[in-house]
Design a protein around this motif. Sequence first.
Motif: not given
Length: 289
Positions: A139, A141-143, A173-174, A197
């Motif tokens: 996972t 922190n950004k798209l 998305k993440y 990222y």
Amino acid sequence: MLEKNFTRLNKYLSEVGYCSRREADKLIDQGRVTINGKVPEMGTKVTPDDIVRVDGDLVNQTKEKHVYLAFNKPVGIVCTTAKNEKDNIIDYINYPKRIFPIGRLDKPSEGLIFLTSDGDIVNKILRARNNHEKEYVVTVNKLINPLFIKRMSNGVPILDTITRKCEVEQISKYDFRIVLTQGLNRQIRRMCEYLGYEVMKLKRIRIMNVPLDVPLGEWRYLTEKELEILNTDVGDSSKTEEASVLEDTQPKKRTNNSRRFTSKNHKKGNSNKRSAQRSRDKKRKDRRN
């Protein structure tokens, strides 16, 4: 005594389940191992009649049946046998027999890690050139966008090298899934950082043929079937000394269990080496003429 009865000291310590060969090398280098009361040199061989001690304690020469554990490591647990680390993985599991982790999973990460008393299998699995797969769900922190997936897949420059091409798939998305066949220090985190990222969560969900299927903080024994497949997969793996040779000097075999990739830089490096060798051969021929 026949040469076949001699065993390298580091291999001996791993075979009797004292530690991995890598840890044995450290102990020998630190002068903590003795053979018949004397501190040996690296590479010394021992016989069944030799008395081997570590820190003055006799090493048990009785070969017991090895154990193989699959553990779901929580965040905060450190993959070390060092007792001075209060959050070390050995104290956390508290297994009644001496075991050690196969490889590492850094402190902020969670997921599957093997522990065993079998030092030989540790070294075979650890060698990056054996191309054993490890699968993660990450996972960030950004798209995530298609360019990120493409660049992660094709190799990222970190630690003075280019990471191997690998399988990467976006799952939300993440979140993305990634399958690695090498184990550079904090590799996934460094790859993401290079691309702008930050990793928020990292979980290893598979090692080779073994999936993560136990609750967080718990462990289970590997099944006979898992061990059979695992031993088949590492059966042709290089031993410690052989695998120390630089990867690009060894030919690779393609197997059904692992995906093998070679980066453009790697190919270019081999080409340059061949060109340099041809140049040297030509100069020697000219001198002879």
